[in-house]
Design a protein around this motif. Structure first.
Motif, PDB file in Angstrom:
ATOM      1  N   ARG A 525      47.645  70.755 -29.903  1.00 13.77           N
ATOM      2  CA  ARG A 525      48.423  71.801 -30.467  1.00 13.77           C
ATOM      3  C   ARG A 525      47.705  71.355 -31.595  1.00 13.77           C
ATOM      4  NH1 ARG A 525      49.556  74.678 -26.166  1.00 13.77           N
ATOM      5  NH2 ARG A 525      51.437  74.524 -25.556  1.00 13.77           N
ATOM      6  N   GLN A 526      46.974  70.605 -32.261  1.00 17.51           N
ATOM      7  CA  GLN A 526      46.620  70.232 -33.577  1.00 17.51           C
ATOM      8  C   GLN A 526      44.672  70.343 -33.051  1.00 17.51           C
ATOM      9  OE1 GLN A 526      49.007  67.062 -35.291  1.00 17.51           O
ATOM     10  NE2 GLN A 526      49.622  68.134 -36.709  1.00 17.51           N
ATOM     11  N   GLY A 527      44.315  70.219 -32.401  1.00 15.99           N
ATOM     12  CA  GLY A 527      43.079  70.180 -32.227  1.00 15.99           C
ATOM     13  C   GLY A 527      42.068  69.523 -32.260  1.00 15.99           C
ATOM     14  N   LYS A 528      43.012  67.744 -32.131  1.00 11.62           N
ATOM     15  CA  LYS A 528      41.822  66.775 -31.915  1.00 11.62           C
ATOM     16  C   LYS A 528      41.744  66.897 -30.699  1.00 11.62           C
ATOM     17  CE  LYS A 528      44.724  66.302 -35.910  1.00 11.62           C
ATOM     18  NZ  LYS A 528      46.203  64.606 -36.753  1.00 11.62           N
ATOM     19  N   LEU A 529      40.870  67.460 -30.082  1.00 10.87           N
ATOM     20  CA  LEU A 529      40.487  67.117 -28.434  1.00 10.87           C
ATOM     21  C   LEU A 529      40.291  65.647 -27.744  1.00 10.87           C
ATOM     22  CD1 LEU A 529      38.646  70.769 -27.516  1.00 10.87           C
ATOM     23  CD2 LEU A 529      40.976  70.345 -27.574  1.00 10.87           C
ATOM     24  N   ASP A 530      39.546  64.704 -28.628  1.00 14.56           N
ATOM     25  CA  ASP A 530      38.920  64.320 -28.389  1.00 14.56           C
ATOM     26  C   ASP A 530      40.237  62.870 -28.111  1.00 14.56           C
ATOM     27  OD1 ASP A 530      36.338  64.530 -28.050  1.00 14.56           O
ATOM     28  OD2 ASP A 530      35.770  63.894 -29.642  1.00 14.56           O
ATOM     29  N   GLU A 554      44.175  70.395 -18.589  1.00 14.16           N
ATOM     30  CA  GLU A 554      43.601  71.702 -19.580  1.00 14.16           C
ATOM     31  C   GLU A 554      43.132  71.391 -20.718  1.00 14.16           C
ATOM     32  OE1 GLU A 554      46.511  74.765 -22.435  1.00 14.16           O
ATOM     33  OE2 GLU A 554      47.730  73.994 -20.654  1.00 14.16           O
ATOM     34  N   VAL A 555      43.387  69.941 -21.563  1.00 13.30           N
ATOM     35  CA  VAL A 555      42.457  69.445 -22.215  1.00 13.30           C
ATOM     36  C   VAL A 555      41.536  69.596 -22.350  1.00 13.30           C
ATOM     37  CG1 VAL A 555      42.538  67.853 -24.423  1.00 13.30           C
ATOM     38  CG2 VAL A 555      44.108  68.221 -23.181  1.00 13.30           C
ATOM     39  N   LEU A 556      40.730  68.751 -20.608  1.00 13.64           N
ATOM     40  CA  LEU A 556      38.995  68.925 -20.237  1.00 13.64           C
ATOM     41  C   LEU A 556      38.877  69.375 -19.986  1.00 13.64           C
ATOM     42  CD1 LEU A 556      40.048  65.649 -17.464  1.00 13.64           C
ATOM     43  CD2 LEU A 556      38.953  65.414 -20.215  1.00 13.64           C
ATOM     44  N   TRP A 557      39.580  70.684 -19.070  1.00 13.07           N
ATOM     45  CA  TRP A 557      38.904  72.467 -19.034  1.00 13.07           C
ATOM     46  C   TRP A 557      38.337  73.268 -20.619  1.00 13.07           C
ATOM     47  CZ3 TRP A 557      38.027  75.347 -14.619  1.00 13.07           C
ATOM     48  CH2 TRP A 557      38.523  76.050 -14.515  1.00 13.07           C
TER      49      TRP A 557
END
Length: 597
Positions: A525-530, A554-557
């Motif tokens: 949610r804070q944009g820190k995907l890794d 979802e995050v992988l997608w």
């Protein structure tokens, strides 16, 4: 004195003889010996004077007359005058029998002052300080005891310290008091290992986890095959992940250490790392194929992982091994063995139910015949009715459970609310839990359950108020911090606060998969995907739950790793094809335009 007259008895021996004769006198035993015995006996002179003899006589007579306080004072004075170890021992015993702990400690200290080189005196003082919860003075007594004990006894004394002080309500004071003597013992080769182990255990009891881990590491390096450093590490694992390195290093050195592997598996299960725990117990069943208990643990874990076929096979093997070891008669089983058999039957019923084999599930339930399992059997039968569309009948079945005591009421409320959750009857579950919390005030777990139903009904402010009430009632209830943090993150609200709440939950359970999932979700949610992917992979590896699969997918997608996202979703759907979060996520993201690769 004639040369053929034997040497008079020592004071210690004379005291024992005198006490024996005094006991005979006060009980009315005859004083006169037979003529033959008198002629054969030899008179032994003693250095005991008449006042001392009279004092001992008075003390014993007072004790016989039911006046232990008077006897204590008279005999303690005699012990001080004579400096006789046996008499001091007698005085301590009198005080303990009268349950006069302070007087016993007074006598032990007088003993230690009179005979400072007596290890027994210092040991009595140390034990009484532990009994009376006086740890502040224990360090001095321990130091004196170790200084006056032979090497073998020093090792025994140090090893016994954690058990001696295990019931203390002030473990931090125990650690502070005993620490100087333990550090001194750690400098001596003969006592170094046992002192490190005892020190680590006392630090663990006092909540000094970092110190306990450092001491256990030092002990493990000194003696890689020692069990105690690993036992401490197993207890530290949940809140000190680095402790796990001691366990894995020991298992790498000795992969066939079945007892350690079992203990490691149990620790992993407590930490909710179900996949890892199942891995360890698979290995244990290979190492100990004839032992029943590893098969039971494996079956329980595989069922939680939704591996019904594997779970059923392991549980049936458990029953076979148990029968081979004890026979078919339950009366030959220990209480633990009998209880494990009943649990296995319940789990087999659950596995059959999950596979839609309701008749088989009922057959397993019919074999459970202990009143202890009445609530569980009733719940499973109610769940079978629910699966067949008979919710009202299922609820009535649970409502028929005993509810006279508070605990029975609690169990009944919990069972019915769980049934309603399973039926997705959120409003009915909320109303039931509201009634439960009126009947059972300040029950943190019940309030937590009500908060979860409030969220399902969209009553987010009420959910937060209920969760904060749980935090007040039970500050260590990490599920409450996690639930509120996750809810805020999921609604994209107060993300910094959500993060702090989840960090608080992780401080209690650093590797708990659902808390790691929440941490991954707030990172997303804070944009820190890794960072989000790192947390979510760790959560899914430990517990491949369908909802965690939804989040990781979802995050992988979104990050462009769509093939892996599909694979994760597929794996999650195999375990729980009806999972609401997983289905909603797939529907929402598959309908969107593919992001640029």
């Amino acid at each position: 004195m004639p040369q053929n007259t034997p040497r008079p008895p020592s004071k210690k021996l004379w005291t024992a003889l005198a006490l024996a004769s005094l006991t005979a006198l006060s009980s009315g035993a005859a004083l006169a010996a037979s003529p033959a015995a008198s002629e054969a006996s030899t008179v032994n002179n003693s250095d005991m004077d008449a006042p001392m003899f009279y004092q001992l006589l008075v003390g014993e007579m007072e004790l016989r007359a039911g006046q232990p306080g008077v006897a204590f004072q008279v005999l303690l004075d005699a012990a001080r005058r004579s400096q006789d170890e046996a008499l001091y021992r007698r005085v301590v015993s009198i005080a303990l029998q009268a349950r006069a702990g302070e007087q016993a400690l007074q006598a032990a200290r007088a003993w230690a002052d009179s005979l400072p080189n007596s290890a027994e005196a210092h040991q009595a003082e140390l034990q009484l300080l532990a009994l009376l919860n006086r740890p502040a003075d224990a360090g001095k007594a321990l130091k004196a005891l170790l200084a006056n004990s032979p090497e073998a006894q020093r090792v025994t004394v140090i090893a016994s310290l954690p058990q001696l002080f295990q019931r203390t309500p002030v473990p931090q004071q125990v650690l502070e008091s005993l620490q100087p003597a333990l550090k001194q013992a750690e400098q001596q080769e003969a006592t170094r290992l046992v002192a490190l182990n005892a020190h680590a255990r006392l630090a663990l009891n006092a909540g000094e986890q970092q110190q306990a881990l450092a001491l256990s590491r030092e002990a493990a390096a000194l003696a890689p095959e020692a069990e105690e450093p690993l036992a401490v590490a197993l207890e530290l694992m949940v809140q000190q992940p680095a402790a796990e390195e001691l366990i894995t290093a020991a298992l790498n050195a000795k992969p066939d250490n079945a007892s350690l592997r079992q203990a490691y598996g149990r620790a992993l299960a407590r930490a909710q790392r179900i996949s890892d725990a199942a891995r360890e117990f698979r290995r244990v069943t290979e190492l100990l194929p004839e032992q029943p208990s590893p098969w039971f643990a494996l079956g329980s874990l595989e069922l939680e992982l939704q591996h019904q076929d594997v779970a059923e096979s392991a549980l049936k093997t458990f029953l076979q091994k148990l029968e081979a070891a004890t026979g078919k008669n339950d009366s030959e089983l220990t209480d633990n063995g009998r209880d494990a058999r009943q649990q296995a039957l319940l789990l087999l019923a659950q596995a059959a139910e999950q596979r839609g084999m309701y008749k088989a599930a009922e057959g397993w339930l019919n074999q459970v015949d202990t009143p202890k399992r009445l609530t569980e059997v009733t719940y499973r039968r109610a769940s079978l009715l629910l699966k067949q569309g008979q919710l009202d009948k299922a609820r009535k079945l649970i409502q028929g459970l005993p509810g006279e005591s508070k605990e029975e009421q609690r169990s009944r409320f919990m069972a019915e609310s769980q049934l309603l959750r399973e039926a997705q009857q959120w409003a009915a579950a909320y109303e039931l839990l509201q009634r439960a919390n009126e009947a059972l005030s300040d029950d943190a777990d019940m309030i937590y359950e009500q908060s979860m139903m409030a969220e399902k009904l969209g009553r987010n402010e009420e959910m937060e108020a209920l969760l904060r009430r749980v935090m007040v009632l039970r500050p260590e209830h990490f599920h409450a911090y996690n639930a509120l943090g996750y809810s805020l993150a999921d609604r994209k609200q107060r993300l910094d606060e959500a993060r702090e709440l989840i960090i608080k939950a992780l401080s209690f359970a650093p590797k708990e998969p659902f808390i790691l999932d929440s941490m991954g979700w707030v990172e997303y949610r804070q944009g820190k995907l890794d960072d989000a992917i790192t947390y979510l992979r760790q959560a899914f590896a430990s517990r491949p739950d369908a909802e965690i699969a939804a989040h990781l997918g979802e995050v992988l997608w979104v990050s462009g790793q769509r093939e892996e996202a599909q694979r994760i979703w597929t794996e999650g759907a195999k375990r729980d094809p009806k999972n609401e979060a997983l289905r909603e996520t797939q529907k929402r993201l598959k309908s969107a335009k593919p992001a640029a690769q």
